[in-house]
Design a protein around this motif. Structure first.
Motif, mmCIF file in Angstrom:
data_model
loop_
_atom_site.group_PDB
_atom_site.id
_atom_site.type_symbol
_atom_site.label_atom_id
_atom_site.label_comp_id
_atom_site.label_asym_id
_atom_site.label_seq_id
_atom_site.Cartn_x
_atom_site.Cartn_y
_atom_site.Cartn_z
ATOM 1 N N ALA A 1 0.824 -1.182 0.169
ATOM 2 C CA ALA A 1 -0.038 -0.103 -0.003
ATOM 3 C C ALA A 1 0.993 1.254 0.050
ATOM 4 O O ALA A 1 0.497 2.260 -0.391
ATOM 5 N N LYS A 2 2.213 1.119 0.352
ATOM 6 C CA LYS A 2 3.077 2.188 0.393
ATOM 7 C C LYS A 2 4.465 1.580 0.516
ATOM 8 O O LYS A 2 4.821 0.612 0.581
ATOM 9 N N ILE A 3 5.216 2.725 -0.732
ATOM 10 C CA ILE A 3 6.558 2.177 -0.771
ATOM 11 C C ILE A 3 7.554 3.338 -0.435
ATOM 12 O O ILE A 3 7.246 4.538 -0.855
ATOM 13 N N GLY A 4 8.543 3.191 0.585
ATOM 14 C CA GLY A 4 9.498 4.284 0.742
ATOM 15 C C GLY A 4 10.829 3.606 0.541
ATOM 16 O O GLY A 4 11.072 2.503 0.577
ATOM 17 N N VAL A 5 11.645 4.632 -0.203
ATOM 18 C CA VAL A 5 13.049 4.257 -0.564
ATOM 19 C C VAL A 5 13.845 5.189 0.555
ATOM 20 O O VAL A 5 13.549 6.296 0.521
ATOM 21 N N PHE A 6 14.763 4.597 0.915
ATOM 22 C CA PHE A 6 15.605 5.382 1.844
ATOM 23 C C PHE A 6 17.017 5.193 1.641
ATOM 24 O O PHE A 6 17.768 4.281 1.050
ATOM 25 N N SER A 7 17.849 6.153 2.334
ATOM 26 C CA SER A 7 19.254 6.035 2.160
ATOM 27 C C SER A 7 19.975 5.866 3.678
ATOM 28 O O SER A 7 19.154 6.020 4.448
ATOM 29 N N SER A 8 20.984 4.967 3.734
ATOM 30 C CA SER A 8 21.399 4.342 4.878
ATOM 31 C C SER A 8 22.933 4.456 4.955
ATOM 32 O O SER A 8 23.591 4.747 3.595
ATOM 33 N N ARG A 9 23.440 3.948 5.950
ATOM 34 C CA ARG A 9 24.893 4.014 5.922
ATOM 35 C C ARG A 9 25.840 3.480 4.997
ATOM 36 O O ARG A 9 26.616 4.096 4.438
ATOM 37 N N TYR A 10 25.467 2.250 4.626
ATOM 38 C CA TYR A 10 26.386 1.508 3.626
ATOM 39 C C TYR A 10 25.309 1.275 2.198
ATOM 40 O O TYR A 10 25.885 0.649 1.438
ATOM 41 N N CYS A 11 24.672 2.519 1.963
ATOM 42 C CA CYS A 11 23.876 2.678 0.906
ATOM 43 C C CYS A 11 25.046 3.163 -0.446
ATOM 44 O O CYS A 11 25.205 4.328 -0.273
ATOM 45 N N ALA A 12 24.874 2.603 -1.418
ATOM 46 C CA ALA A 12 25.809 3.243 -2.311
ATOM 47 C C ALA A 12 24.893 3.749 -3.482
ATOM 48 O O ALA A 12 25.827 4.647 -4.442
ATOM 49 N N ALA A 13 24.011 3.760 -3.524
ATOM 50 C CA ALA A 13 23.282 4.230 -4.599
ATOM 51 C C ALA A 13 22.754 5.659 -4.000
ATOM 52 O O ALA A 13 22.512 5.953 -3.042
ATOM 53 N N TYR A 14 22.447 6.622 -5.147
ATOM 54 C CA TYR A 14 21.931 7.973 -4.874
ATOM 55 C C TYR A 14 20.771 8.144 -5.642
ATOM 56 O O TYR A 14 20.219 7.347 -6.287
#
Ligand code: SAH
Length: 237
Positions: free
Chosen positions: A102-115
């Motif tokens: 019903a909902k989708i969130g995308v987040f950045s986190s410490r080891y996230c390499a994508a922008y």
């Protein structure tokens, strides 16, 4: 309901398909005067409609009847996933829409390499709309981006069950059987999570779950966990 479906922002008795939707309707689907279509305004309602006139830059459509969409799940499931490289986030968005999130969130986190940027977010939202049309949903899910991991966790406030896919847990901390109501899921990016990020999620009420002894790719983990949750919520089958 006609299989050719279009999202329109505001529905009235007469509406016009323009831009990409118009070109797709005219050149790909080859719709003509009299063709039956369905219109969606993203609210969950569906409208049966008929093409009244095809012009150079737009198609005029006459709306016939409004109905409630019948394909939305009872369980409110929110998927929060770390931003993935290449087109992997798009894959996850497409599959999450199909599976009934019903909902989708995308987040950045410490080891996230994508922008993430405005273009990429717009692209994710286009994928979400296309997936909704393809799988006959009548709701367009807006994909939201959280630059701060903690904001993603906060967005799950109020959810009855909160599950955190933790690659370094040997065993799930709670069970994921017989779900209902609302469920929020967190899955990491390729780089995975730090111990601190897991601890923070726990402070927001998340329970760590293991998806088995193998380390899954992030996109596999997201799709697998969402499938299990939809199954346990009685939404599959
Ligand atoms: N780079 C990490 C793996 C990240 S996998 C490492 O080398 O250990 C990407 C994400 O998928 C994880 O953050 C987690 O949310 C999920 N995931 C993958 N395998 C999992 C498993 N066996 N159990 C629970 N979650 C898993």
């Amino acid at each position: 309901m006609a299989r050719n479906r279009f999202f329109i922002d505001h529905i009235s008795e007469e509406v016009a398909l323009t831009g990409d939707e118009f070109r797709h309707a005219k050149n790909v689907l080859r719709l003509r005067e009299g063709s039956e279509i369905s219109l969606l305004d993203g609210s969950g309602a569906e409208y049966s409609a008929v093409v009244a006139k095809v012009e150079r830059e737009k198609m005029l459509v006459h709306v016939l009847e409004k109905r409630a969409g019948s394909r939305e799940p009872q369980t409110d499931v929110c998927l929060l996933v770390g931003a993935l490289k290449g087109d992997k986030t798009e894959l996850v968005v497409q599959k999450a829409v199909e599976l009934g999130a019903a909902k989708i969130g995308v987040f950045s986190s410490r080891y996230c390499a994508a922008y993430m940027n405005a273009n990429k977010l717009e692209r994710l939202n286009r994928v979400s709309r296309e997936a909704a049309k393809q799988c006959m949903r009548s709701v367009a899910l807006e994909v939201v981006y959280y630059e701060k991991y903690e904001d993603a966790l906060k967005s799950a406030n109020g959810y009855q069950k909160k599950l955190f896919a933790c690659e370094f847990l040997e065993k799930s901390e709670g069970d994921i059987k017989g779900l209902s109501g609302s469920v929020a899921l967190v899955v990491g990016s390729e780089g995975g999570f730090s111990e601190e990020e897991f601890a923070l999620a726990k402070s927001y009420g998340f329970t760590g779950v293991s998806l088995g002894k193998r380390i899954l790719r992030a996109e596999t983990a997201a799709i697998a966990l969402l499938s299990v949750v939809m199954y346990e919520s009685g939404e599959l089958g």
